[in-house]
Design an enzyme around this catalytic site. Structure first.
Site, PDB file in Angstrom:
ATOM      1  N   CYS A  13       0.871  -1.184   0.000  1.00  0.00           N
ATOM      2  CA  CYS A  13       0.000   0.000   0.000  1.00  0.00           C
ATOM      3  C   CYS A  13       0.905   1.230   0.000  1.00  0.00           C
ATOM      4  CB  CYS A  13      -0.982  -0.024   1.174  1.00  0.00           C
ATOM      5  SG  CYS A  13      -0.216  -0.021   2.801  1.00  0.00           S
ATOM      6  N   ASN A  16       2.225   1.374   4.411  1.00  0.00           N
ATOM      7  CA  ASN A  16       2.498   0.090   5.093  1.00  0.00           C
ATOM      8  C   ASN A  16       2.165   0.154   6.586  1.00  0.00           C
ATOM      9  OD1 ASN A  16       5.383  -2.115   5.677  1.00  0.00           O
ATOM     10  ND2 ASN A  16       3.302  -2.674   5.230  1.00  0.00           N
ATOM     11  N   CYS A  18      -1.582   0.655   7.353  1.00  0.00           N
ATOM     12  CA  CYS A  18      -3.025   0.352   7.448  1.00  0.00           C
ATOM     13  C   CYS A  18      -3.401  -0.864   6.598  1.00  0.00           C
ATOM     14  CB  CYS A  18      -3.871   1.558   7.030  1.00  0.00           C
ATOM     15  SG  CYS A  18      -3.587   3.048   8.005  1.00  0.00           S
ATOM     16  N   ARG A  19      -3.459  -0.670   5.280  1.00  0.00           N
ATOM     17  CA  ARG A  19      -4.023  -1.719   4.422  1.00  0.00           C
ATOM     18  C   ARG A  19      -3.117  -2.932   4.256  1.00  0.00           C
ATOM     19  NH1 ARG A  19      -5.041   2.262  -0.427  1.00  0.00           N
ATOM     20  NH2 ARG A  19      -3.186   3.129   0.591  1.00  0.00           N
ATOM     21  N   SER A  20      -1.848  -2.710   3.874  1.00  0.00           N
ATOM     22  CA  SER A  20      -1.001  -3.890   3.593  1.00  0.00           C
ATOM     23  C   SER A  20      -0.652  -4.684   4.850  1.00  0.00           C
ATOM     24  CB  SER A  20       0.241  -3.535   2.766  1.00  0.00           C
ATOM     25  OG  SER A  20       1.087  -2.637   3.427  1.00  0.00           O
ATOM     26  N   ASP A 130      -7.957   3.990   0.665  1.00  0.00           N
ATOM     27  CA  ASP A 130      -7.053   4.464   1.713  1.00  0.00           C
ATOM     28  C   ASP A 130      -7.880   4.966   2.904  1.00  0.00           C
ATOM     29  OD1 ASP A 130      -5.316   5.903   3.304  1.00  0.00           O
ATOM     30  OD2 ASP A 130      -4.319   6.918   1.637  1.00  0.00           O
TER      31      ASP A 130
HETATM   32  P1  4NP Z   1      -1.835   2.767   4.084  1.00  0.00           P
HETATM   33  O1  4NP Z   1      -2.505   4.106   4.660  1.00  0.00           O
HETATM   34  O2  4NP Z   1      -1.251   3.115   2.742  1.00  0.00           O
HETATM   35  O3  4NP Z   1      -2.984   1.826   3.984  1.00  0.00           O
HETATM   36  O4  4NP Z   1      -0.782   2.331   5.096  1.00  0.00           O
HETATM   37  C1  4NP Z   1      -1.838   5.323   4.752  1.00  0.00           C
HETATM   38  C2  4NP Z   1      -0.964   5.551   5.778  1.00  0.00           C
HETATM   39  C3  4NP Z   1      -0.330   6.788   5.892  1.00  0.00           C
HETATM   40  C4  4NP Z   1      -0.591   7.773   4.961  1.00  0.00           C
HETATM   41  C5  4NP Z   1      -1.454   7.538   3.908  1.00  0.00           C
HETATM   42  C6  4NP Z   1      -2.082   6.303   3.809  1.00  0.00           C
HETATM   43  N1  4NP Z   1       0.027   9.038   5.091  1.00  0.00           N
HETATM   44  O5  4NP Z   1      -0.253   9.921   4.269  1.00  0.00           O
HETATM   45  O6  4NP Z   1       0.832   9.230   6.010  1.00  0.00           O
END
Ligand code: 4NP
Length: 162
Positions: A13, A16, A18-20, A130
């Site tokens: 993602c 790294n 939340c989703r992955s 996201d």
């Molecule tokens: P992820 O979510 O890609 O599912 O881990 C996010 C985590 C952090 C951010 C964006 C999406 N950020 O902008 O910091």
């Protein structure tokens, strides 16, 4: 290709956190229950470096725990070029992740890189949205989509690779 285990999967993602890692935790759980942990290698990574070294987001970790999935041991890392040599499946959570992965990879690795939700047998969506700047509902949705795709991926691997 991976030399130790028979099949290897990398979930990707943006951050790294939340989703992955949710995909990593759920898929690891399914693989363990299927007795395949010595056969299938699993990791997760982000296309961005903002959160390298951090634990998953507490909103993801707590929801996963409520649903029987432990993921608090995971730590964020960034995708690197070696991943395209190491992992048979490099699975992107959304179109932006897919685009960024293909920008990094050589064309000979494009076939390994796919949208993770292609493996879901329950949902027609292409992307895991996201959840970072949204509310709790977004995290519930992530869990449900990722859980479905994880089950479909395991069935796919059992039929195709094992
Ligand atoms: P992820 O979510 O890609 O599912 O881990 C996010 C985590 C952090 C951010 C964006 C999406 N950020 O902008 O910091």
């Amino acid at each position: 290709m991976n030399m130790v285990k028979k099949v290897s999967v990398l979930f990707v993602c943006l951050g790294n956190i939340c989703r992955s890692p949710t995909a990593h935790g759920i898929f690891r759980h399914l693989v363990k229950n299927a007795g395949l942990e010595e056969v299938i290698e699993i990791d997760s990574a982000g296309t961005a470096a903002f959160h390298v070294g951090k634990s998953p987001d507490t909103r993801s970790t707590l929801l996963a725990k409520e649903r029987g999935i432990e993921m608090s041991d995971l730590r964020a890392r960034q995708v690197d070029l070696g991943d395209f040599y190491q992992y048979d499946y490099v699975l992107a959570m959304d179109e932006a992740n897919l685009f960024n992965l293909k920008e990094m990879a050589l064309p000979e690795h494009y076939d390994q890189i796919k949208l993770f939700l292609e493996f879901s047998r329950d949902y027609d969506e292409k992307e895991v949205p996201d959840p970072y700047y949204g509310g709790a509902q977004g995290f519930d949705r992530v869990f449900d989509l990722v859980d479905s795709a994880s089950r479909g991926l395991l069935e796919h691997i059992k039929q195709k690779d094992l």
